[in-house]
Motif scaffolding. Sequence first.
Motif, mmCIF file in Angstrom:
data_model
loop_
_atom_site.group_PDB
_atom_site.id
_atom_site.type_symbol
_atom_site.label_atom_id
_atom_site.label_comp_id
_atom_site.label_asym_id
_atom_site.label_seq_id
_atom_site.Cartn_x
_atom_site.Cartn_y
_atom_site.Cartn_z
ATOM 1 N N UNK A 41 0.677 -1.178 -0.091
ATOM 2 C CA UNK A 41 0.127 -0.177 0.013
ATOM 3 C C UNK A 41 0.717 1.192 0.075
ATOM 4 N N UNK A 42 2.117 1.326 0.590
ATOM 5 C CA UNK A 42 2.957 2.485 0.930
ATOM 6 C C UNK A 42 3.474 2.581 -0.291
ATOM 7 N N UNK A 43 4.194 1.513 -1.004
ATOM 8 C CA UNK A 43 4.998 1.860 -2.155
ATOM 9 C C UNK A 43 3.916 2.040 -3.294
ATOM 10 N N UNK A 44 2.767 1.386 -3.493
ATOM 11 C CA UNK A 44 1.787 1.731 -4.362
ATOM 12 C C UNK A 44 1.283 3.448 -4.433
ATOM 13 N N UNK A 45 1.365 3.900 -3.357
ATOM 14 C CA UNK A 45 0.698 5.442 -3.204
ATOM 15 C C UNK A 45 2.067 6.201 -3.509
ATOM 16 N N UNK A 46 3.358 5.724 -3.010
ATOM 17 C CA UNK A 46 4.363 6.741 -3.356
ATOM 18 C C UNK A 46 4.816 6.516 -4.830
ATOM 19 N N UNK A 47 4.601 5.374 -5.518
ATOM 20 C CA UNK A 47 4.963 5.242 -6.986
ATOM 21 C C UNK A 47 3.666 6.093 -7.682
ATOM 22 N N UNK A 48 2.629 6.163 -7.288
ATOM 23 C CA UNK A 48 1.592 7.131 -8.007
ATOM 24 C C UNK A 48 1.883 8.467 -7.984
ATOM 25 N N UNK A 49 2.324 8.826 -6.909
ATOM 26 C CA UNK A 49 2.744 10.263 -6.477
ATOM 27 C C UNK A 49 3.991 10.723 -7.324
ATOM 28 N N UNK A 50 5.046 9.691 -7.246
ATOM 29 C CA UNK A 50 6.208 10.254 -7.687
ATOM 30 C C UNK A 50 6.291 10.100 -9.216
ATOM 31 N N UNK A 51 5.654 9.035 -9.953
ATOM 32 C CA UNK A 51 5.873 8.700 -11.231
ATOM 33 C C UNK A 51 4.611 8.741 -11.808
ATOM 34 N N UNK A 52 3.293 9.292 -11.341
ATOM 35 C CA UNK A 52 2.056 9.460 -12.178
ATOM 36 C C UNK A 52 1.632 8.174 -13.070
ATOM 37 N N UNK A 53 1.426 7.131 -12.346
ATOM 38 C CA UNK A 53 1.404 5.784 -13.113
ATOM 39 C C UNK A 53 -0.052 5.441 -12.539
ATOM 40 N N UNK A 54 -0.655 4.614 -13.243
ATOM 41 C CA UNK A 54 -2.027 3.868 -12.778
ATOM 42 C C UNK A 54 -1.916 2.913 -11.551
ATOM 43 N N UNK A 55 -2.883 3.154 -10.685
ATOM 44 C CA UNK A 55 -2.761 2.565 -9.477
ATOM 45 C C UNK A 55 -2.656 0.939 -9.984
ATOM 46 N N UNK A 56 -3.232 0.210 -10.749
ATOM 47 C CA UNK A 56 -3.241 -1.004 -10.930
ATOM 48 C C UNK A 56 -1.624 -1.408 -11.339
ATOM 49 N N UNK A 57 -0.982 -0.554 -11.907
ATOM 50 C CA UNK A 57 0.363 -0.702 -12.640
ATOM 51 C C UNK A 57 1.303 -0.591 -11.081
ATOM 52 N N UNK A 58 1.080 0.525 -10.353
ATOM 53 C CA UNK A 58 1.869 0.541 -9.198
ATOM 54 C C UNK A 58 1.725 -0.532 -8.106
ATOM 55 N N UNK A 59 0.474 -1.012 -8.136
ATOM 56 C CA UNK A 59 0.470 -2.216 -7.079
ATOM 57 C C UNK A 59 1.097 -3.210 -7.588
ATOM 58 N N UNK A 60 0.825 -3.560 -8.899
ATOM 59 C CA UNK A 60 1.529 -4.672 -9.418
ATOM 60 C C UNK A 60 2.982 -4.831 -9.377
ATOM 61 N N UNK A 61 3.520 -3.547 -9.649
ATOM 62 C CA UNK A 61 5.178 -3.237 -9.613
ATOM 63 C C UNK A 61 5.701 -3.774 -8.253
ATOM 64 N N UNK A 62 4.938 -3.045 -7.099
ATOM 65 C CA UNK A 62 5.309 -3.187 -5.843
ATOM 66 C C UNK A 62 5.544 -4.671 -5.420
ATOM 67 N N UNK A 63 4.153 -5.342 -5.828
ATOM 68 C CA UNK A 63 3.998 -6.787 -5.563
ATOM 69 C C UNK A 63 5.234 -7.586 -6.383
ATOM 70 N N UNK A 64 5.503 -7.517 -7.532
ATOM 71 C CA UNK A 64 6.363 -8.209 -8.289
ATOM 72 C C UNK A 64 7.781 -7.811 -8.121
ATOM 73 N N UNK A 65 8.228 -6.606 -7.925
ATOM 74 C CA UNK A 65 9.490 -5.974 -7.622
ATOM 75 C C UNK A 65 10.017 -6.100 -6.311
ATOM 76 N N UNK A 66 8.842 -5.967 -5.343
ATOM 77 C CA UNK A 66 9.185 -5.749 -3.983
ATOM 78 C C UNK A 66 10.040 -4.552 -3.851
#
Length: 127
Positions: A3-28
């Motif tokens: 949840x934290x990484x997803x929120x940070x990725x969305x804010x920092x890189x302006x990417x879709x929520x689904x992408x941010x969450x999947x990237x956090x899960x896959x790449x840790x």
Amino acid sequence: FVAHATAEAIAAFKIPTASAERIARVYGKRWREVLEPISSDPSLAVPLPGEFSLLAAEPAFAIDHEMAVTLEDFLLRRSGLNWFAARGFESAWPAIADIFAHRLGWSAAERQSALESLAACSAALQL
């Protein structure tokens, strides 16, 4: 963490929520390494065609940092997808092949051969 990484990725890189969450899960904890190149190349934030919210940054990362050299390697080992998921993602295969061709210096024939190899592997594994 996700949840934290997803929120940070969305804010920092302006990417879709689904992408941010999947990237956090896959790449840790490496999620930021995957997305950081977007800062200098915004085209890497573009979602690839299909339903799994893969970003152009992901195959680029796999090539540059994980030694991915084939489309199969990226889709099946690096992206977090499996054959069943990858089969539903055929519309993204040409875009992924373009990224591989650009980064690895493939000719048009090598790009086409890579796509044919991926299609053959997928067909061979269909139940």
